[in-house]
Design a protein around this motif. Sequence first.
Motif, mmCIF file in Angstrom:
data_model
loop_
_atom_site.group_PDB
_atom_site.id
_atom_site.type_symbol
_atom_site.label_atom_id
_atom_site.label_comp_id
_atom_site.label_asym_id
_atom_site.label_seq_id
_atom_site.Cartn_x
_atom_site.Cartn_y
_atom_site.Cartn_z
ATOM 1 N N GLU A 209 10.201 -7.332 1.442
ATOM 2 C CA GLU A 209 9.732 -8.263 1.942
ATOM 3 C C GLU A 209 8.316 -7.888 2.420
ATOM 4 N N ARG A 210 8.411 -6.781 3.865
ATOM 5 C CA ARG A 210 6.998 -6.389 4.494
ATOM 6 C C ARG A 210 6.996 -5.712 4.103
ATOM 7 N N PHE A 211 7.145 -4.722 3.053
ATOM 8 C CA PHE A 211 6.949 -3.192 2.479
ATOM 9 C C PHE A 211 5.466 -4.145 1.661
ATOM 10 N N ASN A 212 6.174 -4.959 0.787
ATOM 11 C CA ASN A 212 4.269 -6.150 0.107
ATOM 12 C C ASN A 212 4.130 -6.461 0.523
ATOM 13 N N VAL A 213 3.995 -7.028 1.792
ATOM 14 C CA VAL A 213 2.997 -7.494 3.444
ATOM 15 C C VAL A 213 2.170 -6.336 3.117
ATOM 16 N N LEU A 214 2.724 -5.483 3.439
ATOM 17 C CA LEU A 214 2.217 -4.400 4.458
ATOM 18 C C LEU A 214 1.206 -3.358 3.303
ATOM 19 N N TYR A 215 1.560 -3.121 2.364
ATOM 20 C CA TYR A 215 0.709 -2.269 0.874
ATOM 21 C C TYR A 215 -0.309 -3.409 0.777
ATOM 22 N N ARG A 216 -0.223 -4.619 0.657
ATOM 23 C CA ARG A 216 -1.150 -5.740 0.472
ATOM 24 C C ARG A 216 -2.269 -5.746 1.554
ATOM 25 N N GLU A 217 -1.672 -5.670 2.478
ATOM 26 C CA GLU A 217 -2.807 -6.121 4.082
ATOM 27 C C GLU A 217 -3.697 -4.411 3.671
ATOM 28 N N LEU A 218 -3.511 -3.273 3.679
ATOM 29 C CA LEU A 218 -3.537 -2.137 3.629
ATOM 30 C C LEU A 218 -5.241 -1.360 2.129
ATOM 31 N N PHE A 219 -4.408 -1.935 0.608
ATOM 32 C CA PHE A 219 -4.413 -1.789 -0.057
ATOM 33 C C PHE A 219 -5.126 -2.734 -0.766
ATOM 34 N N GLY A 220 -4.952 -3.825 -0.735
ATOM 35 C CA GLY A 220 -5.644 -4.864 -1.214
ATOM 36 C C GLY A 220 -4.788 -5.838 -2.406
ATOM 37 N N THR A 221 -3.487 -4.781 -2.961
ATOM 38 C CA THR A 221 -3.000 -4.996 -4.225
ATOM 39 C C THR A 221 -1.425 -5.349 -3.171
ATOM 40 N N SER A 222 -0.920 -5.572 -4.671
ATOM 41 C CA SER A 222 0.869 -5.149 -4.952
ATOM 42 C C SER A 222 1.126 -4.298 -5.375
ATOM 43 N N PRO A 223 2.521 -3.544 -4.925
ATOM 44 C CA PRO A 223 2.361 -2.474 -5.323
ATOM 45 C C PRO A 223 2.945 -2.520 -6.934
ATOM 46 N N TYR A 224 3.278 -3.795 -7.031
ATOM 47 C CA TYR A 224 3.539 -4.019 -8.797
ATOM 48 C C TYR A 224 2.698 -3.934 -9.129
ATOM 49 N N THR A 225 1.723 -4.462 -9.483
ATOM 50 C CA THR A 225 0.171 -4.752 -10.083
ATOM 51 C C THR A 225 -0.988 -3.074 -9.927
ATOM 52 N N GLU A 226 -0.281 -2.378 -9.096
ATOM 53 C CA GLU A 226 -0.719 -0.848 -8.709
ATOM 54 C C GLU A 226 -0.474 0.187 -10.064
ATOM 55 N N LEU A 227 1.568 -0.483 -9.815
ATOM 56 C CA LEU A 227 1.894 0.642 -10.928
ATOM 57 C C LEU A 227 2.068 -0.083 -12.503
ATOM 58 N N VAL A 228 1.723 -1.513 -12.717
ATOM 59 C CA VAL A 228 1.326 -1.572 -13.973
ATOM 60 C C VAL A 228 -0.723 -1.026 -13.816
ATOM 61 N N SER A 229 -0.765 -1.166 -13.540
ATOM 62 C CA SER A 229 -2.358 -0.208 -13.751
ATOM 63 C C SER A 229 -2.659 0.964 -13.837
#
Length: 290
Positions: A209-229
């Motif tokens: 949960e914290r990983f997802n929150v920090l990732y979105r705060e820093l990069f404006g997207t979720s790690p899953y969305t980044e992976l799919v893209s």
Amino acid sequence: MKKVDKTVEIAIPIRAHRIDIDTHHDTAFALDVEARKDDDCLVMCFRTDAVILTVNGMETAHPGDCMLHARAFRRFHTSVPGARHGFRNDWFYIEPSFFLPLLKRSGLPLNTLIPTGKPDLLEEVLHRLLEEVNNPDEFSPAAIRHIVALMLLNIRRAQTRNLRRKTELTRSQRYYYDALLRLREALRKNPERDYSIGALAAEIHLSKERFNVLYRELFGTSPYTELVSSRLVLAKRLLTATAMPVKEVALRCGWQDVHYFSRLFHGKTGCTPGEFRKGNRPNERKSFVF
């Protein structure tokens, strides 16, 4: 009939003996060269602390600091006082007439330390430059221009990120920034791997949960969305550049289910993988601005 010599001398603005990667200097080493108007520009990135002359006088360069020397600027750098192992850096010389127009467009300063926070920032660039210099052809000048322009862009980008990290981020964001950036690069460069968000989070000692929150705060997207893209970018490349069957494209991009891949691809692009391969790409822009 007199034979015409079609050999054309290739103007290469860099020489192989004027490039080096991760140079180790002992503690007694000091480069001190007076300003010369006939020398090339010098590009450097430090992997360790060092003392260097800049427009501001003698300064301490830290790992990841870059310096772009003008041709008519005194060059001085040496180890920091008390250093036990000297210092290390990457560097290359390049002809000013080739380099300075690219530098002007980048907006980067000459003779000034540029903090990037990435000690190995030039390593890949220098390997690519050496490939072109050692195996030149008629395309090499254009290729070198592209590589150097991209290098300057990467320096500018790293400088901006480094400044943002120091001035805009919270304490928690700063603490995890480098680790999250490394994981983000892994998702982008190797999207075909079987990633688990939970495993990625555990790698840097965070909850999912914290990983997802920090990732979105820093990069404006979720790690899953980044992976799919990133997987879709790879899929488009394979569909365009190869005759690989769609099922194999799906597998190469990390999807085991070709039907799921096709549905997802259609949802993101507006066409099936087969239609995309044939050039039917309704959601793609018709023109690009560089």
